[in-house]
Design a protein around this motif. Structure first.
Motif, PDB file in Angstrom:
ATOM      1  N   ALA A  98     140.623  12.868  45.468  1.00  7.58           N
ATOM      2  CA  ALA A  98     141.147  11.969  44.441  1.00  7.58           C
ATOM      3  C   ALA A  98     141.461  10.578  44.988  1.00  7.58           C
ATOM      4  CB  ALA A  98     142.411  12.594  43.844  1.00  7.58           C
ATOM      5  N   ALA A 142     131.236   1.654  42.597  1.00  7.79           N
ATOM      6  CA  ALA A 142     131.827   0.897  43.705  1.00  7.79           C
ATOM      7  C   ALA A 142     130.734   0.304  44.571  1.00  7.79           C
ATOM      8  CB  ALA A 142     132.735   1.778  44.564  1.00  7.79           C
ATOM      9  N   VAL A 143     130.999  -0.895  45.048  1.00  9.65           N
ATOM     10  CA  VAL A 143     130.168  -1.539  46.058  1.00  9.65           C
ATOM     11  C   VAL A 143     131.135  -2.055  47.125  1.00  9.65           C
ATOM     12  CG1 VAL A 143     128.267  -2.226  44.539  1.00  9.65           C
ATOM     13  CG2 VAL A 143     130.267  -3.721  44.775  1.00  9.65           C
ATOM     14  N   ASP A 174     139.108  -2.049  47.059  1.00  5.14           N
ATOM     15  CA  ASP A 174     138.270  -0.869  47.336  1.00  5.14           C
ATOM     16  C   ASP A 174     136.824  -1.083  46.918  1.00  5.14           C
ATOM     17  OD1 ASP A 174     140.538   0.583  48.109  1.00  5.14           O
ATOM     18  OD2 ASP A 174     140.937   1.198  46.052  1.00  5.14           O
ATOM     19  N   ASN A 182     135.907  -0.910  43.989  1.00  6.65           N
ATOM     20  CA  ASN A 182     135.756   0.012  42.854  1.00  6.65           C
ATOM     21  C   ASN A 182     135.867  -0.785  41.542  1.00  6.65           C
ATOM     22  OD1 ASN A 182     137.631   3.064  41.925  1.00  6.65           O
ATOM     23  ND2 ASN A 182     135.617   2.369  41.287  1.00  6.65           N
ATOM     24  N   GLY A 188     125.580   0.361  46.282  1.00  8.71           N
ATOM     25  CA  GLY A 188     126.828   0.963  45.812  1.00  8.71           C
ATOM     26  C   GLY A 188     126.688   2.398  45.368  1.00  8.71           C
ATOM     27  N   THR A 189     127.774   2.938  44.856  1.00  8.93           N
ATOM     28  CA  THR A 189     127.807   4.326  44.406  1.00  8.93           C
ATOM     29  C   THR A 189     128.084   4.399  42.912  1.00  8.93           C
ATOM     30  OG1 THR A 189     128.929   6.462  44.609  1.00  8.93           O
ATOM     31  CG2 THR A 189     130.268   4.529  45.012  1.00  8.93           C
ATOM     32  N   PHE A 190     127.487   5.399  42.255  1.00  2.00           N
ATOM     33  CA  PHE A 190     127.689   5.565  40.818  1.00  2.00           C
ATOM     34  C   PHE A 190     128.922   6.409  40.521  1.00  2.00           C
ATOM     35  CE2 PHE A 190     126.351   9.954  40.566  1.00  2.00           C
ATOM     36  CZ  PHE A 190     125.559  10.089  41.698  1.00  2.00           C
ATOM     37  N   SER A 191     129.563   6.961  41.568  1.00  5.07           N
ATOM     38  CA  SER A 191     130.807   7.701  41.326  1.00  5.07           C
ATOM     39  C   SER A 191     131.776   7.470  42.473  1.00  5.07           C
ATOM     40  CB  SER A 191     130.538   9.195  41.131  1.00  5.07           C
ATOM     41  OG  SER A 191     131.715   9.817  40.637  1.00  5.07           O
ATOM     42  N   ALA A 192     132.684   6.532  42.251  1.00  4.01           N
ATOM     43  CA  ALA A 192     133.594   6.147  43.322  1.00  4.01           C
ATOM     44  C   ALA A 192     134.777   7.092  43.421  1.00  4.01           C
ATOM     45  CB  ALA A 192     134.099   4.724  43.081  1.00  4.01           C
ATOM     46  N   GLU A 193     135.390   7.386  42.279  1.00  3.06           N
ATOM     47  CA  GLU A 193     136.624   8.172  42.287  1.00  3.06           C
ATOM     48  C   GLU A 193     136.467   9.516  41.602  1.00  3.06           C
ATOM     49  OE1 GLU A 193     140.416   5.270  42.178  1.00  3.06           O
ATOM     50  OE2 GLU A 193     139.545   5.628  40.194  1.00  3.06           O
ATOM     51  N   HIS A 194     135.700   9.577  40.534  1.00  2.02           N
ATOM     52  CA  HIS A 194     135.777  10.718  39.616  1.00  2.02           C
ATOM     53  C   HIS A 194     134.890  11.893  39.995  1.00  2.02           C
ATOM     54  CE1 HIS A 194     137.181   7.644  36.351  1.00  2.02           C
ATOM     55  NE2 HIS A 194     138.065   7.842  37.275  1.00  2.02           N
ATOM     56  N   GLY A 195     134.039  11.722  40.977  1.00  2.37           N
ATOM     57  CA  GLY A 195     133.211  12.834  41.435  1.00  2.37           C
ATOM     58  C   GLY A 195     132.002  13.078  40.548  1.00  2.37           C
ATOM     59  N   ILE A 196     131.344  14.203  40.815  1.00  2.00           N
ATOM     60  CA  ILE A 196     130.102  14.554  40.127  1.00  2.00           C
ATOM     61  C   ILE A 196     130.344  15.605  39.051  1.00  2.00           C
ATOM     62  CG2 ILE A 196     127.773  15.496  40.430  1.00  2.00           C
ATOM     63  CD1 ILE A 196     128.221  12.775  41.794  1.00  2.00           C
ATOM     64  N   ALA A 198     126.242   2.678  53.879  1.00  2.00           N
ATOM     65  CA  ALA A 198     126.715   1.854  52.764  1.00  2.00           C
ATOM     66  C   ALA A 198     128.100   1.273  53.048  1.00  2.00           C
ATOM     67  CB  ALA A 198     126.732   2.660  51.470  1.00  2.00           C
ATOM     68  N   LEU A 232     131.171   2.185  52.025  1.00  2.00           N
ATOM     69  CA  LEU A 232     132.038   2.037  50.855  1.00  2.00           C
ATOM     70  C   LEU A 232     133.406   2.646  51.146  1.00  2.00           C
ATOM     71  CD1 LEU A 232     129.403   3.151  48.208  1.00  2.00           C
ATOM     72  CD2 LEU A 232     129.968   0.814  48.911  1.00  2.00           C
ATOM     73  N   LYS A 233     134.439   2.068  50.539  1.00  2.00           N
ATOM     74  CA  LYS A 233     135.771   2.645  50.710  1.00  2.00           C
ATOM     75  C   LYS A 233     135.961   3.861  49.821  1.00  2.00           C
ATOM     76  CE  LYS A 233     139.628   0.994  51.753  1.00  2.00           C
ATOM     77  NZ  LYS A 233     140.919   0.313  52.005  1.00  2.00           N
ATOM     78  N   LYS A 234     135.262   3.897  48.712  1.00  3.23           N
ATOM     79  CA  LYS A 234     135.366   5.028  47.799  1.00  3.23           C
ATOM     80  C   LYS A 234     133.970   5.470  47.419  1.00  3.23           C
ATOM     81  CE  LYS A 234     139.639   3.987  45.252  1.00  3.23           C
ATOM     82  NZ  LYS A 234     140.087   3.418  43.958  1.00  3.23           N
ATOM     83  N   ASN A 235     133.702   6.761  47.570  1.00  2.00           N
ATOM     84  CA  ASN A 235     132.393   7.293  47.210  1.00  2.00           C
ATOM     85  C   ASN A 235     132.518   8.793  47.067  1.00  2.00           C
ATOM     86  OD1 ASN A 235     129.704   7.697  46.742  1.00  2.00           O
ATOM     87  ND2 ASN A 235     129.030   7.256  48.823  1.00  2.00           N
ATOM     88  N   ASN A 236     132.513   9.288  45.847  1.00  2.00           N
ATOM     89  CA  ASN A 236     132.650  10.731  45.617  1.00  2.00           C
ATOM     90  C   ASN A 236     131.381  11.291  45.012  1.00  2.00           C
ATOM     91  OD1 ASN A 236     135.109  11.396  46.703  1.00  2.00           O
ATOM     92  ND2 ASN A 236     136.267  10.974  44.855  1.00  2.00           N
ATOM     93  N   THR A 237     130.335  11.320  45.827  1.00  2.00           N
ATOM     94  CA  THR A 237     129.051  11.847  45.361  1.00  2.00           C
ATOM     95  C   THR A 237     128.598  12.977  46.283  1.00  2.00           C
ATOM     96  OG1 THR A 237     127.942  10.112  46.614  1.00  2.00           O
ATOM     97  CG2 THR A 237     128.306   9.692  44.282  1.00  2.00           C
ATOM     98  N   GLY A 238     129.377  14.041  46.297  1.00  2.00           N
ATOM     99  CA  GLY A 238     128.996  15.202  47.097  1.00  2.00           C
ATOM    100  C   GLY A 238     129.611  15.196  48.481  1.00  2.00           C
TER     101      GLY A 238
END
Lengths: 483, 483
Positions: free
Chosen positions: A151, A351-352, A385, A387, A425-433, B183, B185-191
């Motif tokens: 989280a 997030a980037v 962050d 985010n 960047g990432t398509f899910s920074a905090e909320h997960g998959i 990458a 990133l400070k936040k990344n929740n993708t697995g």
């Protein structure tokens, strides 16, 4: 094993009263937090100890039945919703609520998975410590779920996400083995650090039953400011100067655009603007210190003057009282409510790196406006962050006029995620998959990383019984569950 | 594949000049830093890029030959010494030295594995940042090795060990696949967060070829103090009060006993004691801040007065100048030299939670005195990390009189490690396992953790070709390499 034998074995393991099969009891456990989706399961089981969790997992292994671990069920990605577990069980941790130990001198608390975050905050506040994970659902969210989803929340800028606060875990593996690593040492170089496999794994590799968490000193003084400026790239320059000057005292750096601030002011009571007009861009800043006598306000004021002198901000408001600080943060915390009142939000949790946030916002905005010129772009970003909660917002009438809102949602999401990906960047920074972004994970993850993730999953859960359908698609189950 | 074909393929991959087979060239690469042990290899290979590393690993996979990755070869546990790789190669990273990117606003630097830590410090200092990993061998130690060994050092209390400074890695897997996760990133929740598998894996799961590392603002003011006190448990009380008051400004908290301070004063030039007599226990403290104007000295003085008032310290010395601060730290940094001059050290790299450091020191001291009343117990502890360099010291005559010094070493080590284990601690806090502590790892690791580690090793390196003999014994190779 027949269904009846399976249930009988579970009842013997945890007590008959802790195996629920009544549909009306199960209903709230089978529905996600927002009420979007529903799942199915034979039963919900509530063990009271790590050993009982192990017994339940051994029984499920023997019966070859799926298991969906569930904490407070507050996730936003359907990770605890048993959609592919009709023949299995929901495993709830609510009976495991012990605070096993508070080691005040070492700044470690060891707690069981079912304790809520709010309860944990109370426990450690009693010994004048904080566990700096803070989020809206903390009255319901449980430690095990927070570890399993890594989280984020408002403390992440200074203290990191949950991963950085976990000093150790106790996990029951899919075959019932117990992996216990609760020593909570700051330094330990004796082979692979396996706890990180389970943090953020969303219950697909085992069940987190306890965690050793890092505590921090209380924050005893703070200062808040609201800065107004015209050009988005300035945000990064201000962030840099802020961190160079205040380092780890920086607790929050929130970026909002004019439309978002205007919405909050318009729709939520007691919101106040400290400027004559809504600024093009706003940065809300909070500093904190463990020193009750530290003059953060004075230091922030001095620093703010240098920004004005260098023409980086057009205006700035420094809170002179607790009430004024609360006024600033009340605007920030009103955005969800305002956006809900005003219409329908397509919200993204991307997030980037912080340096790329302005480009992300510009380009994602263009990409969305191209297909939906009527959408209002709202920005709420944890800038420090990287985010960005990038929101394409539609008023109620516009949203109601769409024939296929799900298609619209998917199209907007793909455009925003494409821009994010092009910026690393990432398509899910905090909320997960969870089950919500399984397709995105499959499509947007580098093949080498995805295949490594599958190898890890196969190693620990070769039968794909732990939270099937989360992270990976459960569809191809009949052939190779993880292909 | 014949030896000649193997070498020919390697030469084709990296250029003939970058494959060394001459024994005199190889000699320094096959010997550990302290000159204790020697290894064997067919050749040393120096690729210049991640792709070349991948090519080398594919060739070795095809030839079924072992690979020992090597950075600056400064490790203290023989982790880079090719003792079980007589038929394989040492893979050196020294030609991969690029700084790929400095992202100043995001505080991320991306560098290749062969850059030395000192070179990295120079690069980031130019943009007014620090990468706060600091250790004695930084002029030679390379980034890849520091990631692979999760190096500790003096910055660990405030900033964490290398693991906490790594935002991403690029790794070539044993089969030649490239896993790139830079990458940052400070936040990344993708697995699953897979980078942690490779950090601290000591080259047994792949070759780290690059890393994205976190930068921090420069420290622009500091203050140092030396506190004297009589009773060891007081150290923990002082540590708690220090962290409550100064939080993340606390940069170093070093605990030394009287014998250790006396040795430094006696044997090393320009060491100065700021008290009339050597205290029973000493705590050396450093605070730091990014604010050049912060009055850390004043704050430390005020705090120190409260310690005196509460009878926690018998005396305290606060540095009034840079020179006086250097005097304090010169004593601390002289201990290795002093101990070497005075005799033979049996040094242990153990850690427990900070709260248990006094009990560890007391009990390990008793345990050693029981078998060696003539040994002098010297204590140098990074107290804030719970890391204790517990030293059983013998004067030259005593050590020379032992018929079997290796047996003495093993006996003392086992006693100290037994006490540490009984307090929930680790037998290797900073220095890792390498080939030196393989037996301890096998004997002292919980069976569930050890079997999980072996499963991970098997998953990524089923033929046990990556740094064989490190972490796990290479002896049973002919049957199951990892049994």
């Amino acid at each position: 094993m027949t269904v009846e034998n399976f249930l009988t074995a579970l009842r013997a393991a945890v007590g008959a009263g802790n195996v629920w099969t009544d549909l009306s009891d199960l209903a709230p456990l089978l529905q996600d937090w927002r009420g979007d989706v529903k799942g199915e399961a034979l039963a919900a089981v509530f063990p009271q100890s790590c050993e009982e969790v192990s017994a339940v997992l051994r029984i499920a292994a023997e019966a070859k039945r799926p298991i969906v671990p569930q904490g407070g069920n507050t996730g936003l990605s359907y990770g605890a919703t048993a959609r592919d577990a009709a023949t299995g069980i929901v495993l709830g941790l609510r009976r495991m609520r012990m605070v096993r130990e508070i080691d005040r001198a070492s700044n470690i608390v060891t707690v069981e998975a079912g304790l809520t975050l709010a309860e944990l905050h109370e426990e450690v506040a009693r010994v004048e410590r904080q566990m700096p994970l803070r989020l809206g659902s903390e009255g319901t969210a449980q430690i095990g779920g927070l570890v399993s989803t890594n989280a984020g929340g408002t403390g992440a800028l200074r203290y990191g996400p949950m991963r950085d606060l976990v000093a150790g875990v106790e996990v029951v593996l899919p075959d019932g083995r117990i992996f216990s690593d609760l020593a909570g040492l700051k330094k330990n170089n004796t082979g692979y650090d396996l706890k990180h496999l389970f943090i953020g794994a969303e219950g697909t590799l085992g069940v987190v039953t306890a965690a050793a968490l890092r505590l921090h000193p209380l924050v005893r003084s703070s200062a808040s400011a609201w800065l107004a400026f015209d050009a988005l790239p300035t945000a990064v320059e201000i962030l840099m100067r802020l961190q160079e000057r205040f380092d780890s005292a920086v607790q929050a750096v929130e970026l909002l655009n004019a439309d978002q601030v205007a919405f909050a002011l318009q729709h939520v009571p007691r919101t106040r603007l400290p400027f004559d007009q809504v600024p093009a861009w706003s940065l809300m800043i909070e500093l904190g210190s463990s020193d009750p006598a530290s003059d953060l306000k004075g230091a922030l004021e001095e620093w703010l003057i240098t920004l004005v002198e260098d023409d980086l901000v057009s205006d700035g408001f420094l809170s002179q009282s607790v009430a004024q600080a609360e006024d600033i943060w009340h605007v920030r915390h009103s955005v969800s409510e305002a956006n809900r009142i005003a219409g329908h939000s397509l919200s993204h949790d991307v997030a980037v790196r912080p340096s790329r946030v302005p480009e992300l916002i510009e380009r994602a905005g263009e990409a969305v406006r191209t297909i939906h010129p009527e959408a209002r772009i709202l920005i709420v970003s944890h800038l420090g962050d990287g985010n960005v909660h990038f929101i394409a917002h539609f008023d109620h009438a516009a949203w109601a006029s769409f024939e296929d809102p799900e298609r619209i949602t998917g199209e907007v999401m793909d455009r925003v995620h494409d821009v994010t990906a092009s910026l690393g960047g990432t398509f899910s920074a905090e909320h997960g998959i969870g089950r919500k972004l399984v397709r995105s994970l499959a499509e947007r993850t580098a093949p080498e990383r995805l295949s490594l993730m599958r190898e890890v999953k196969r190693m620990l859960d070769p039968e794909n019984r732990m939270n099937p359908g989360a992270l990976f698609s459960a569809e191809a189950k009949s052939t190779d569950p993880l292909a």
